[in-house]
Design a protein around this motif. Sequence first.
Motif, PDB file in Angstrom:
ATOM      1  N   UNK A 193      38.106  40.856  43.722  1.00  0.00           N
ATOM      2  CA  UNK A 193      36.754  41.366  43.916  1.00  0.00           C
ATOM      3  C   UNK A 193      36.207  41.947  42.614  1.00  0.00           C
ATOM      4  N   UNK A 194      37.035  42.728  41.935  1.00  0.00           N
ATOM      5  CA  UNK A 194      36.591  43.361  40.693  1.00  0.00           C
ATOM      6  C   UNK A 194      36.254  42.319  39.620  1.00  0.00           C
ATOM      7  N   UNK A 195      37.149  41.359  39.435  1.00  0.00           N
ATOM      8  CA  UNK A 195      36.956  40.398  38.362  1.00  0.00           C
ATOM      9  C   UNK A 195      36.061  39.226  38.769  1.00  0.00           C
ATOM     10  N   UNK A 196      35.963  38.976  40.057  1.00  0.00           N
ATOM     11  CA  UNK A 196      35.153  37.852  40.498  1.00  0.00           C
ATOM     12  C   UNK A 196      33.722  38.192  40.816  1.00  0.00           C
ATOM     13  N   UNK A 197      33.390  39.471  40.911  1.00  0.00           N
ATOM     14  CA  UNK A 197      32.068  39.885  41.365  1.00  0.00           C
ATOM     15  C   UNK A 197      30.944  39.273  40.542  1.00  0.00           C
ATOM     16  N   UNK A 198      31.029  39.334  39.228  1.00  0.00           N
ATOM     17  CA  UNK A 198      29.943  38.827  38.386  1.00  0.00           C
ATOM     18  C   UNK A 198      29.741  37.329  38.589  1.00  0.00           C
ATOM     19  N   UNK A 199      30.829  36.568  38.632  1.00  0.00           N
ATOM     20  CA  UNK A 199      30.720  35.124  38.812  1.00  0.00           C
ATOM     21  C   UNK A 199      30.224  34.769  40.204  1.00  0.00           C
ATOM     22  N   UNK A 200      30.724  35.474  41.213  1.00  0.00           N
ATOM     23  CA  UNK A 200      30.262  35.234  42.575  1.00  0.00           C
ATOM     24  C   UNK A 200      28.771  35.532  42.682  1.00  0.00           C
ATOM     25  N   UNK A 201      28.336  36.617  42.053  1.00  0.00           N
ATOM     26  CA  UNK A 201      26.922  36.976  42.092  1.00  0.00           C
ATOM     27  C   UNK A 201      26.054  35.890  41.461  1.00  0.00           C
ATOM     28  N   UNK A 202      26.488  35.352  40.320  1.00  0.00           N
ATOM     29  CA  UNK A 202      25.740  34.275  39.649  1.00  0.00           C
ATOM     30  C   UNK A 202      25.629  33.054  40.554  1.00  0.00           C
ATOM     31  N   UNK A 203      26.731  32.670  41.180  1.00  0.00           N
ATOM     32  CA  UNK A 203      26.720  31.477  42.016  1.00  0.00           C
ATOM     33  C   UNK A 203      25.923  31.687  43.305  1.00  0.00           C
ATOM     34  N   UNK A 204      26.019  32.882  43.889  1.00  0.00           N
ATOM     35  CA  UNK A 204      25.208  33.166  45.079  1.00  0.00           C
ATOM     36  C   UNK A 204      23.723  33.196  44.736  1.00  0.00           C
ATOM     37  N   UNK A 205      23.379  33.772  43.586  1.00  0.00           N
ATOM     38  CA  UNK A 205      21.981  33.768  43.149  1.00  0.00           C
ATOM     39  C   UNK A 205      21.481  32.343  42.967  1.00  0.00           C
ATOM     40  N   UNK A 227      40.041  32.525  38.108  1.00  0.00           N
ATOM     41  CA  UNK A 227      40.434  33.753  38.803  1.00  0.00           C
ATOM     42  C   UNK A 227      41.166  33.443  40.101  1.00  0.00           C
ATOM     43  N   UNK A 228      40.695  32.438  40.825  1.00  0.00           N
ATOM     44  CA  UNK A 228      41.352  32.070  42.074  1.00  0.00           C
ATOM     45  C   UNK A 228      42.798  31.671  41.832  1.00  0.00           C
ATOM     46  N   UNK A 229      43.036  30.912  40.798  1.00  0.00           N
ATOM     47  CA  UNK A 229      44.399  30.490  40.487  1.00  0.00           C
ATOM     48  C   UNK A 229      45.289  31.694  40.211  1.00  0.00           C
ATOM     49  N   UNK A 230      44.769  32.646  39.454  1.00  0.00           N
ATOM     50  CA  UNK A 230      45.550  33.842  39.129  1.00  0.00           C
ATOM     51  C   UNK A 230      45.767  34.723  40.340  1.00  0.00           C
ATOM     52  N   UNK A 231      44.702  34.992  41.066  1.00  0.00           N
ATOM     53  CA  UNK A 231      44.781  35.950  42.168  1.00  0.00           C
ATOM     54  C   UNK A 231      45.714  35.463  43.264  1.00  0.00           C
ATOM     55  N   UNK A 232      45.745  34.164  43.483  1.00  0.00           N
ATOM     56  CA  UNK A 232      46.552  33.627  44.568  1.00  0.00           C
ATOM     57  C   UNK A 232      48.044  33.701  44.311  1.00  0.00           C
ATOM     58  N   UNK A 247      25.648  29.159  35.107  1.00  0.00           N
ATOM     59  CA  UNK A 247      26.304  28.795  36.354  1.00  0.00           C
ATOM     60  C   UNK A 247      27.604  28.034  36.097  1.00  0.00           C
ATOM     61  N   UNK A 248      27.606  27.173  35.068  1.00  0.00           N
ATOM     62  CA  UNK A 248      28.827  26.454  34.709  1.00  0.00           C
ATOM     63  C   UNK A 248      29.925  27.441  34.317  1.00  0.00           C
ATOM     64  N   UNK A 249      29.574  28.433  33.525  1.00  0.00           N
ATOM     65  CA  UNK A 249      30.548  29.440  33.094  1.00  0.00           C
ATOM     66  C   UNK A 249      31.064  30.248  34.277  1.00  0.00           C
ATOM     67  N   UNK A 250      30.161  30.594  35.203  1.00  0.00           N
ATOM     68  CA  UNK A 250      30.572  31.355  36.384  1.00  0.00           C
ATOM     69  C   UNK A 250      31.535  30.536  37.236  1.00  0.00           C
ATOM     70  N   UNK A 251      31.252  29.257  37.394  1.00  0.00           N
ATOM     71  CA  UNK A 251      32.143  28.389  38.160  1.00  0.00           C
ATOM     72  C   UNK A 251      33.522  28.327  37.499  1.00  0.00           C
ATOM     73  N   UNK A 283      24.969  40.987  49.258  1.00  0.00           N
ATOM     74  CA  UNK A 283      24.939  42.441  49.412  1.00  0.00           C
ATOM     75  C   UNK A 283      26.291  42.977  49.875  1.00  0.00           C
ATOM     76  N   UNK A 284      26.934  42.256  50.785  1.00  0.00           N
ATOM     77  CA  UNK A 284      28.239  42.699  51.272  1.00  0.00           C
ATOM     78  C   UNK A 284      29.280  42.691  50.175  1.00  0.00           C
ATOM     79  N   UNK A 285      29.260  41.654  49.347  1.00  0.00           N
ATOM     80  CA  UNK A 285      30.241  41.597  48.263  1.00  0.00           C
ATOM     81  C   UNK A 285      29.953  42.673  47.219  1.00  0.00           C
ATOM     82  N   UNK A 286      28.689  42.941  46.963  1.00  0.00           N
ATOM     83  CA  UNK A 286      28.337  44.019  46.041  1.00  0.00           C
ATOM     84  C   UNK A 286      28.835  45.362  46.575  1.00  0.00           C
TER      85      UNK A 286
END
Length: 284
Positions: A161-173, A143-148, A133-137, A246-249
């Motif tokens: 969405x492509x690069x953040x999906x795995x980290x978002x999934x970890x944090x949502x889980x 990613x937010x800094x870059x994407x913005x 979870x620390x790594x996902x955060x 599910x929506x983000x997936x």
Amino acid sequence: MNPLRTLSTSALLAASLLLGGCVSNRVNLEEVREFAHASARLGAYAELSTHYRDTYLREQPYLPPAADQVARDNDAKRQTAYTDFVTIQKAVVLYMETLAALAGEARYDFTPQISTMGTGLSGLAKTTLGQKQVSAYTGLTRLLTRALTSHLQKESVETMVREGDADVRVLLDAMISLTEVYAAANENEKKTVLGFFEVALPLADRPQDRLLYTLARAHVQGKTSEYRLIDKRFELAREGLSKVALGHQKLRENLATISSSEMRHALYEYARDLNMIRTGLAAD
């Protein structure tokens, strides 16, 4: 030194100016924006985190002296864990708010959100949070800094969405798992409080204790209704977080057809469901 740093204020402030820039031939991202916006506004997890943190304050009057020290120790652990638990939610909310902004046309000032990001996660050995979870955060904030700072909104949405999906999934889980932790703590609290009255009320059912007995019965009814409502909030929170995941997936799996009528309808339904859940939470 903590390896997790807050998002660069200067980068995000620059991004807020770039978001209002000219974008030509942009695909329709209205449903992406609405889904992300609804996801960011769900809110139940933060409320339940606070409810979990304050468990001891509610249960302390009903605890036998022998159980009080154990409850105090658990309270100290909850107070420590709380900061990390809400930090992951703030990261996901900022991600969704950023996604909504990048999918929109208006300028967006991220300054208030930046100030809530804190210093990162500490990683707690005896909770469901760990290095994963620390790594996902860490990955999500980078990613937010870059994407913005991207000039092209469509490419920014797809990249994030492509690069953040795995980290978002970890944090949502993690948030879903923590909601279960919160629910278990609430169940123990309910047993402690209502169990106290199950033992005490029969002892007070005497004519000379009639007023005390009546007041205690009314208190039990109030506490029972309170626990019924919080159980419903746990149910809605689980449903809402699962809808966000599910929506983000779905979004990640269909980036190539992000503007298709089928995809737009699917995201519309997720956003509608999230708004209905939010309404249900407000009604409670």
